[in-house]
Design an enzyme around this catalytic site. Structure first.
Site, short mmCIF file in Angstrom:
data_model
loop_
_atom_site.label_atom_id
_atom_site.label_comp_id
_atom_site.label_asym_id
_atom_site.label_seq_id
_atom_site.Cartn_x
_atom_site.Cartn_y
_atom_site.Cartn_z
N GLY A 185 -12.48 8.17 -42.96
CA GLY A 185 -13.80 7.84 -43.54
C GLY A 185 -13.65 6.71 -44.54
N THR B 8 -1.25 -13.23 -25.83
CA THR B 8 -2.43 -12.44 -26.22
C THR B 8 -2.75 -11.40 -25.13
OG1 THR B 8 -3.95 -13.94 -25.07
CG2 THR B 8 -3.45 -14.45 -27.39
N THR C 7 5.74 -21.95 -29.53
CA THR C 7 4.35 -22.28 -29.86
C THR C 7 4.22 -23.53 -30.71
OG1 THR C 7 3.88 -19.93 -29.78
CG2 THR C 7 2.25 -21.29 -30.90
N GLU C 8 3.16 -24.30 -30.43
CA GLU C 8 2.84 -25.48 -31.25
C GLU C 8 1.38 -25.40 -31.66
OE1 GLU C 8 3.86 -29.07 -29.18
OE2 GLU C 8 5.95 -28.43 -28.90
N HIS D 85 -13.83 20.06 -36.46
CA HIS D 85 -15.03 19.48 -35.83
C HIS D 85 -14.65 18.80 -34.53
CE1 HIS D 85 -17.26 20.41 -39.42
NE2 HIS D 85 -16.50 19.62 -40.17
N GLU E 162 3.48 -13.02 -28.75
CA GLU E 162 4.17 -12.87 -27.45
C GLU E 162 3.18 -12.77 -26.28
OE1 GLU E 162 7.85 -11.10 -26.87
OE2 GLU E 162 8.41 -11.16 -28.98
N1 CAA Z 1 9.37 -15.45 -14.41
C1 CAA Z 1 9.86 -16.53 -13.75
N2 CAA Z 1 9.08 -17.61 -13.41
C2 CAA Z 1 7.77 -17.57 -13.77
C3 CAA Z 1 7.21 -16.47 -14.45
C4 CAA Z 1 8.05 -15.37 -14.76
N3 CAA Z 1 7.59 -14.30 -15.40
N4 CAA Z 1 5.89 -16.71 -14.66
C5 CAA Z 1 5.63 -17.93 -14.14
N5 CAA Z 1 6.76 -18.43 -13.58
C6 CAA Z 1 6.92 -19.70 -12.87
C7 CAA Z 1 5.92 -19.80 -11.71
O1 CAA Z 1 6.46 -19.24 -10.53
C8 CAA Z 1 5.75 -21.30 -11.57
O2 CAA Z 1 6.88 -21.81 -10.89
P1 CAA Z 1 6.87 -23.19 -10.04
O3 CAA Z 1 7.11 -24.28 -11.02
O4 CAA Z 1 8.03 -23.02 -9.11
O5 CAA Z 1 5.56 -23.29 -9.38
C9 CAA Z 1 5.85 -21.78 -13.02
O6 CAA Z 1 6.55 -20.77 -13.74
C10 CAA Z 1 4.49 -21.99 -13.66
O7 CAA Z 1 3.77 -20.79 -13.64
P2 CAA Z 1 2.20 -20.72 -13.87
O8 CAA Z 1 1.53 -21.64 -12.91
O9 CAA Z 1 1.81 -19.28 -13.85
O10 CAA Z 1 2.06 -21.36 -15.35
P3 CAA Z 1 0.80 -21.56 -16.30
O11 CAA Z 1 0.94 -22.87 -16.95
O12 CAA Z 1 -0.47 -21.24 -15.59
O13 CAA Z 1 1.09 -20.50 -17.49
C11 CAA Z 1 1.02 -18.39 -18.58
C12 CAA Z 1 1.29 -19.17 -17.30
C13 CAA Z 1 1.19 -16.91 -18.20
C14 CAA Z 1 -0.37 -18.58 -19.13
C15 CAA Z 1 2.09 -18.75 -19.64
O14 CAA Z 1 1.88 -20.07 -20.11
C16 CAA Z 1 2.15 -17.79 -20.82
O15 CAA Z 1 2.80 -16.73 -20.74
N6 CAA Z 1 1.50 -18.13 -21.95
C17 CAA Z 1 1.59 -17.34 -23.15
C18 CAA Z 1 2.71 -17.84 -24.01
C19 CAA Z 1 3.18 -16.82 -25.01
O16 CAA Z 1 3.34 -15.65 -24.71
N7 CAA Z 1 3.46 -17.28 -26.22
C20 CAA Z 1 3.99 -16.46 -27.24
C21 CAA Z 1 5.04 -17.21 -28.00
S1 CAA Z 1 6.34 -16.23 -28.67
C22 CAA Z 1 5.72 -15.42 -30.01
O17 CAA Z 1 4.56 -15.23 -30.15
C23 CAA Z 1 6.72 -14.83 -30.93
C24 CAA Z 1 6.64 -15.18 -32.36
O18 CAA Z 1 7.66 -15.39 -32.96
C25 CAA Z 1 5.36 -15.15 -33.06
#
Ligand code: CAA
Length: 390
Positions: free
Chosen positions: A338, A364, A126-127, A277, A362
Site C-alpha cells: 500500500g 529490451t 552500445t553507442e 483477503h 542486454e
Molecule cells: N547467433 C549467431 N548469429 C546470429 C544470431 C545469433 N543469436 N542472431 C543473428 N545472427 C546472425 C544472422 O544469422 C545474420 O547472419 P548473416 O550475416 O549470415 O545474414 C546476422 O547475424 C544479422 O542478423 P539480423 O538480420 O537478425 O540482424 P539485425 O540487424 O536485424 O539485428 C537484433 C538483430 C536482434 C535486433 C540485434 O541487433 C540485437 O540483439 N539488438 C539488441 C542489442 C543488445 O542486446 N544490446 C545490449 C547491449 S549489452 C548491455 O546492455 C550490457 C550492459 O553492460 C549495460
C-alpha cells in the site's frame, strides 16, 4: 530425460551464494542504493569466495562453472541486490566474446588477469546512436601496420569506470552493415577516457559509464574472432549471457515476492492480516507463479548451453519473461505494501526501480520479442560451427 534435480554440489553452490547475499549484500544494499557508490568491499569479498568469474575455465584459473551453475549464483545475487549482482556478473559478459573467439595467448593473459586479482572488464557494444540497432554503430577500427586503431564512444557501459580492459565492437568496414563489425580486446590506457558516470533510477550500486577511444592502438593479435565477424560474436555472446540476466530478474522477483508475502501476514486491515483477503492472496499467487516460471525458463535456456546446443529463442524467452515478470512482481509488491510501499523506509520501492533495467539492458523486452518472432517465423536452420562447440 527431463530432470530439474540439482546435484549436491550445485545445491551447496547455491547455498553458498545465498549465504553471501544474505550476510554480505543485503545488509548494505539499501545504503549503496541511496548513495550510488561503488561497492568495492563487497565485490572484493565476492571475488575471494569465488562468486566472481565463476564462468572462467579451470585452465585460466577459474572454477569453470556451467551455465546452469552460473544461473544459480546470479539468482541469489539478484535476490541480495541486483545492482551489486550486476557489478559481479559483468566480467562474464565482457569475457564471453573472448572465450568464444579469442586466441589462446589472449585468453591466457586476460582471463588469467581476472582470476589472479579482483579486477574488472567491460563489454562495449552500445553507442549513443546505436542501442537496439547494433549495426548502426560508428566506432571505427582501422588497420595501421601491426596495430588496429580505434576511435569512437560507447555508452551505458557496466563497470566502465573500473575496468582494466574492454571488449569493444567497432566498424572495420563502414559500408558493410552488420558484416563490417569486428571485436577487439582493448586494455585501458591513456587514450581511453571514462567520460561520464550515469546517475540511474535503479541498480544504483552498479557503475555505468561512457567510454571513449581516441586513437587507441591495440596489437593486431587483439582482434577477437575473425575480421568483420564481430556482429555474430555479439549475438552469440548475448545468447550466452541472457540466461544470467533472466536469473538475476528471477532473484529480484523472488525478493519482492518474499517481502510482500511476509508483510501480508503482519499487516492488519479490516480486523485480519491482509493475507486473509482474497484480493491479496491472488496477487501473492500470481507472484509465486511468475517466479516459478521465470526460473524454469532460465534453467532451460542455461541447460541447452551446457548441452552445447543453440538457445537463441529460449534465451530470449527467459530474458523477456523473467524481466517482465520481475517488473510486474516488484510493482505488485509495492501494491501489497500500500502507501508504505511508496516510501523509501520500506524495501520494495528499490526492487521496483531495480527491476526496470531488466527490461532494458542486454536487449529490451521488445528486442527479445523480435528475436522470438524471427526465430519462430524464419528460423535460422544452419548452426554456426563455433556455437555448436562453444
Ligand atoms: N547467433 C549467431 N548469429 C546470429 C544470431 C545469433 N543469436 N542472431 C543473428 N545472427 C546472425 C544472422 O544469422 C545474420 O547472419 P548473416 O550475416 O549470415 O545474414 C546476422 O547475424 C544479422 O542478423 P539480423 O538480420 O537478425 O540482424 P539485425 O540487424 O536485424 O539485428 C537484433 C538483430 C536482434 C535486433 C540485434 O541487433 C540485437 O540483439 N539488438 C539488441 C542489442 C543488445 O542486446 N544490446 C545490449 C547491449 S549489452 C548491455 O546492455 C550490457 C550492459 O553492460 C549495460
Amino acid at each position: 530425460m527431463v530432470d530439474f534435480t540439482l546435484t549436491d554440489e550445485q545445491k551447496a553452490l547455491r547455498e553458498m551464494a545465498h549465504e553471501f547475499a544474505a550476510k554480505e549484500i543485503r545488509p548494505v544494499a539499501w545504503e549503496y542504493d541511496r548513495d550510488g557508490t561503488w561497492p568495492e568491499a563487497v565485490l572484493r569479498k565476492a571475488w575471494e569466495v569465488g562468486l566472481m568469474n565463476a564462468h572462467i575455465p579451470e585452465q585460466y584459473g577459474g572454477p569453470g562453472a556451467s551455465y546452469l551453475e552460473g544461473a544459480l549464483i546470479e539468482e541469489e545475487l539478484g535476490w541480495g541486490c541486483s545492482g551489486i549482482g550486476t557489478s559481479l556478473a559483468a566480467n562474464g559478459l565482457a569475457t564471453a566474446p573472448l572465450g568464444l573467439g579469442g586466441g589462446e595467448e589472449l585468453k591466457k593473459r586476460y582471463l588469467g588477469m581476472l582470476t589472479e586479482a579482483p579486477l574488472f572488464a567491460s563489454f562495449c557494444l552500445t553507442e549513443p546512436d546505436a542501442g537496439s540497432d547494433v549495426s548502426g554503430m560508428r566506432t571505427t577500427a582501422v588497420k595501421r601496420g601491426n596495430t588496429w586503431v580505434l576511435n569512437g564512444s560507447k555508452c551505458f557501459i557496466t563497470n566502465g569506470s573500473y575496468a582494466s580492459f574492454y571488449t569493444v565492437y567497432a566498424k572495420t568496414d563502414r559500408d558493410a552493415g552488420h558484416r563490417g563489425i569486428s571485436c577487439f580486446l582493448v586494455p585501458r590506457d591513456g587514450t581511453v577516457t571514462v567520460d561520464k558516470k550515469e546517475d540511474k533510477m535503479g541498480q544504483r550500486a552498479s557503475n555505468t559509464a561512457t567510454i571513449t577511444f581516441n586513437e587507441t592502438a591495440v596489437p593486431a593479435g587483439h582482434l577477437i574472432g575473425e575480421e568483420n565477424k564481430g556482429f555474430k560474436l555479439a549475438m552469440m555472446t548475448l545468447d550466452r549471457t541472457r540466461p544470467g540476466v533472466a536469473a538475476m530478474a528471477t532473484g529480484i522477483a523472488r525478493a519482492a515476492f518474499e517481502f510482500a508475502t511476509e508483510y501480508s501476514k503482519q499487516r492488519v486491515q479490516f480486523g485480519v492480516p491482509i493475507a486473509m483477503h482474497q484480493a491479496i492472496q491472488f496477487i501473492i499467487a500470481d507472484m509465486a507463479t511468475k517466479v516459478h516460471l521465470s526460473r524454469l525458463a532460465t534453467w532451460h535456456s542455461a541447460v541447452l548451453l551446457d548441452q552445447g546446443r543453440r538457445n537463441t529463442i529460449e534465451s530470449s524467452h527467459a530474458k523477456r519473461f523473467a524481466a517482465d515478470a520481475a517488473m510486474e512482481v516488484a510493482t505488485d509488491a509495492v501494491q501489497v505494501y500500500g502507501g508504505y510501499g511508496f516510501i523509501k523506509d520500506y524495501p520494495v520501492e528499490k526492487l521496483m526501480r531495480d527491476a526496470k533495467i531488466m527490461q532494458l539492458y542486454e536487449g529490451t523486452s521488445q528486442i527479445q520479442r523480435l528475436v522470438i518472432a524471427r526465430e519462430t517465423l524464419l528460423p535460422r536452420r544452419v548452426m554456426e560451427p563455433a556455437a555448436a562447440t562453444a
